[in-house]
Scaffold this active site. Structure first.
Site, PDB file in Angstrom:
ATOM      1  N   ALA A 110      -0.215  10.555   3.235  1.00 27.14           N
ATOM      2  CA  ALA A 110      -0.819   9.497   2.414  1.00 27.14           C
ATOM      3  C   ALA A 110      -1.405   8.409   3.313  1.00 27.14           C
ATOM      4  CB  ALA A 110       0.222   8.912   1.466  1.00 27.14           C
ATOM      5  N   PRO A 111      -2.400   7.675   2.823  1.00 31.25           N
ATOM      6  CA  PRO A 111      -3.077   6.655   3.626  1.00 31.25           C
ATOM      7  C   PRO A 111      -2.459   5.275   3.470  1.00 31.25           C
ATOM      8  CG  PRO A 111      -4.240   6.920   1.582  1.00 31.25           C
ATOM      9  CD  PRO A 111      -3.056   7.850   1.507  1.00 31.25           C
ATOM     10  N   TRP A 112      -3.029   4.301   4.224  1.00 34.33           N
ATOM     11  CA  TRP A 112      -2.491   2.942   4.182  1.00 34.33           C
ATOM     12  C   TRP A 112      -3.195   2.043   3.173  1.00 34.33           C
ATOM     13  CZ3 TRP A 112      -6.739   0.191   5.290  1.00 34.33           C
ATOM     14  CH2 TRP A 112      -7.612   0.614   6.303  1.00 34.33           C
ATOM     15  N   LYS A 147       4.421  12.173   4.346  1.00 35.08           N
ATOM     16  CA  LYS A 147       4.361  11.185   5.433  1.00 35.08           C
ATOM     17  C   LYS A 147       3.451  10.028   5.032  1.00 35.08           C
ATOM     18  CE  LYS A 147       1.797  10.919   9.185  1.00 35.08           C
ATOM     19  NZ  LYS A 147       1.642   9.444   9.368  1.00 35.08           N
ATOM     20  N   PRO A 148       3.986   8.805   4.963  1.00 33.78           N
ATOM     21  CA  PRO A 148       3.120   7.648   4.750  1.00 33.78           C
ATOM     22  C   PRO A 148       2.416   7.289   6.058  1.00 33.78           C
ATOM     23  CG  PRO A 148       5.383   6.930   5.024  1.00 33.78           C
ATOM     24  CD  PRO A 148       5.402   8.436   5.061  1.00 33.78           C
ATOM     25  N   SER A 151      -9.300   9.792   6.713  1.00 32.17           N
ATOM     26  CA  SER A 151     -10.648   9.768   7.252  1.00 32.17           C
ATOM     27  C   SER A 151     -11.225  11.175   7.332  1.00 32.17           C
ATOM     28  CB  SER A 151     -10.636   9.154   8.653  1.00 32.17           C
ATOM     29  OG  SER A 151      -9.955  10.008   9.564  1.00 32.17           O
ATOM     30  N   GLU A 201      -8.865  14.620   0.448  1.00 35.46           N
ATOM     31  CA  GLU A 201      -9.598  13.506  -0.155  1.00 35.46           C
ATOM     32  C   GLU A 201      -9.915  12.553   0.973  1.00 35.46           C
ATOM     33  OE1 GLU A 201     -11.039  10.432  -1.192  1.00 35.46           O
ATOM     34  OE2 GLU A 201      -9.103   9.730  -1.917  1.00 35.46           O
ATOM     35  N   CYS A 251     -12.087   4.327  -0.806  1.00 29.85           N
ATOM     36  CA  CYS A 251     -13.137   5.331  -0.585  1.00 29.85           C
ATOM     37  C   CYS A 251     -14.199   5.295  -1.674  1.00 29.85           C
ATOM     38  CB  CYS A 251     -12.524   6.723  -0.520  1.00 29.85           C
ATOM     39  SG  CYS A 251     -11.390   6.947   0.851  1.00 29.85           S
ATOM     40  N   GLU A 288     -18.884   4.759   6.940  1.00 30.22           N
ATOM     41  CA  GLU A 288     -17.949   4.028   6.088  1.00 30.22           C
ATOM     42  C   GLU A 288     -17.368   2.838   6.847  1.00 30.22           C
ATOM     43  OE1 GLU A 288     -14.515   5.247   2.909  1.00 30.22           O
ATOM     44  OE2 GLU A 288     -14.421   6.222   4.862  1.00 30.22           O
TER      45      GLU A 288
END
Length: 483
Positions: A152-154, A178-179, A235, A256, A290, A386
């Site tokens: 997972a992302p921040w 995993k965060p 990313s 994603e 995003c 981005e």
């Protein structure tokens, strides 16, 4: 006096554990730029332990009837709701997000999404059994995949974790999640809550596991022989690395990735209303989304009027501390992200004009001003890449064909929006825009029932909806002889 950073720990097989070799990383509060905790820097032994726990729990969890898995997810949703203030505090410390907006814009959707997938667990659909060859009956079984490695992302630590674990568990899979290394605190609180529900209902402790770490930890998870599926929100570069690693043993991959959402504003749009709503959709969560409305394409006849309105909306947008109820967004997530956003501004071409913002706010933490940049060309770096910050670019177009060309002329294809009163034009644009989502006269709303996911370098696979649920299943054909 200085406060000793608190110690966060992995959650494996129902227990909180330090990394096997004792390594840790600092966790920094982006509001202050100071460390408030340490988290495990998990290595091979920790990944092995988490995967073993998930693998052991899988047969029992898989074989539960859907109603039992639904019961677990509904209890998790109830528990998140009951402990919402703790989750909000942890998420804000993770990210610096405003408390009020986290309370109103994240907790209710998360709870709703978990309840949606709880219902989806009992609504698997497929072809009915039938005879497609004389004397033979065919049956389609839809089954869970197995152990899922999830990263997972921040930017939305809690919500993105929910988008991953809820459909996976509903479908009968077990999870090792995993965060991000910068935002582990709220995910570990979620693990405590989920673990408590599993224990209360007598289910295996290894159904849901959380391990902390950096990119190497994520790589170890994806390369591990146990998981049957790897899912990442992150990313484009990270997605490509995951796809490459997963290809070595043909794991299923769910990606994603980044976005560069075009916002196409035609000359019949309500300029003031569009500018106000686009500003919110571009600056919410400091633009660290995003799907953020970051790339405005506006018809040349209203370009100057729109830029002025958007610059005013930016000036009226406030960033600040989490407990200030007037702020729309807090700081950027980390020092590297502040450096990245600042770098885009420093490298602007001479023909670009900064209409608003374009600078850091204060000298403490990672705050950045709401920014509007005009005068840009299609091949400019800030148009093509981005930024992931509170920066909105503006270009002008002459006609519908040029708008489509500019909109589609990037490597990303996640989300987009069209602003017009002409219904036929809106329908044409929704067909021609090469993005996984097209909003019309709005930008950024999501609902649990509808899919979220992109094309091209924005990845593949869907979050939310029954399509996400199906992504966490596999299809088996069973044929039996009637003789």
């Amino acid at each position: 006096m200085t406060t000793e950073p608190r110690r966060l720990r992995n959650y494996i097989a129902g227990e909180f554990r330090d990394a096997a070799d004792g390594r840790t990383t600092e966790v920094v509060n982006p509001v202050t730029g100071e460390a408030y905790a340490t988290a495990p820097l998990s290595g091979p032994a920790d990944v092995d332990a988490a995967m073993a726990a998930a693998e052991e729990a899988f047969p029992v969890w898989r074989d539960l009837v859907p109603a039992e898995r639904q019961k677990v997810l509904l209890k998790i949703a109830d528990a998140f709701e009951a402990r919402a203030e703790e989750l909000i505090a942890a998420e804000s410390e993770n990210t610096g997000k405003p408390l009020a907006l986290t309370r109103s814009e994240e907790i209710p959707p998360m709870v709703d999404q978990i309840r949606f997938f709880a219902g989806a667990a009992r609504m698997l659909e497929g072809r009915s059994a039938g005879e497609y060859m004389d004397g033979m009956t065919s049956i389609i079984r839809r089954e869970p995949i197995g152990v899922c490695a999830q990263v997972a992302p921040w930017n939305y630590p809690m919500m993105m974790a929910t988008w991953k674990f809820a459909p996976a568990l509903a479908a009968g899979n077990t999870v090792v999640l995993k965060p991000s290394d910068t935002t582990p605190a709220s995910t570990l609180l979620m693990a405590e809550i989920i673990g408590g529900v599993l224990e209360e209902l007598g289910h295996p402790k290894g159904v849901f596991n959380v391990i902390c770490g950096d990119r190497d930890t994520g790589r170890l998870m994806v390369e591990h022989p146990v998981p049957a599926m790897a899912s990442i929100t992150g990313s484009v570069r990270a997605g490509m690395q995951v796809a490459e690693s997963a290809s070595k043993d043909l794991k299923r991959v769910h990606l994603e990735l980044g976005g560069k959402a075009p916002v196409v504003v035609f000359d019949d749009a309500d300029v003031a209303k569009a500018a106000e709503e686009i500003a919110v959709a571009g600056y919410f969560n400091a633009g660290q989304d995003c799907t953020a409305a970051t790339r405005v394409l506006v018809h040349e006849s209203i370009h100057d009027e729109f830029v002025a309105a958007l610059a005013k909306a930016a000036a009226d947008t406030k960033t600040g501390l989490p407990d200030d109820e007037d702020v729309l967004y807090g700081p950027l997530n980390n020092a590297n992200q502040l450096k990245q956003v600042s770098g885009f501004i420093e490298r602007l071409p001479a023909h670009a004009t900064i209409e608003a913002g374009g600078h850091r706010v204060g000298d403490k933490g990672y705050f950045f001003a709401p920014t509007v940049i005009s005068g840009l060309k299609q091949d400019d770096e800030i148009v093509q890449r981005e930024v992931f910050g509170p920066v909105i670019t503006v270009q002008s177009f002459t006609d519908e064909d040029q708008a489509v060309s500019y909109a589609n002329g990037v490597t990303y294809a996640l989300a987009s929006s069209v602003w017009t009163k002409d219904h036929a034009r809106a329908m044409r644009m929704s067909k021609r825009l090469d993005f996984g989502c097209v909003w019309i006269n709005t930008h950024i709303p999501l609902v649990a029932e509808m899919p979220h996911g992109g094309f091209k370098q924005s990845g593949y696979g869907k979050d939310l909806s029954s399509y996400s649920f199906e992504d966490y299943t596999r299809i088996k054909h069973v044929m039996t002889s009637l003789g």
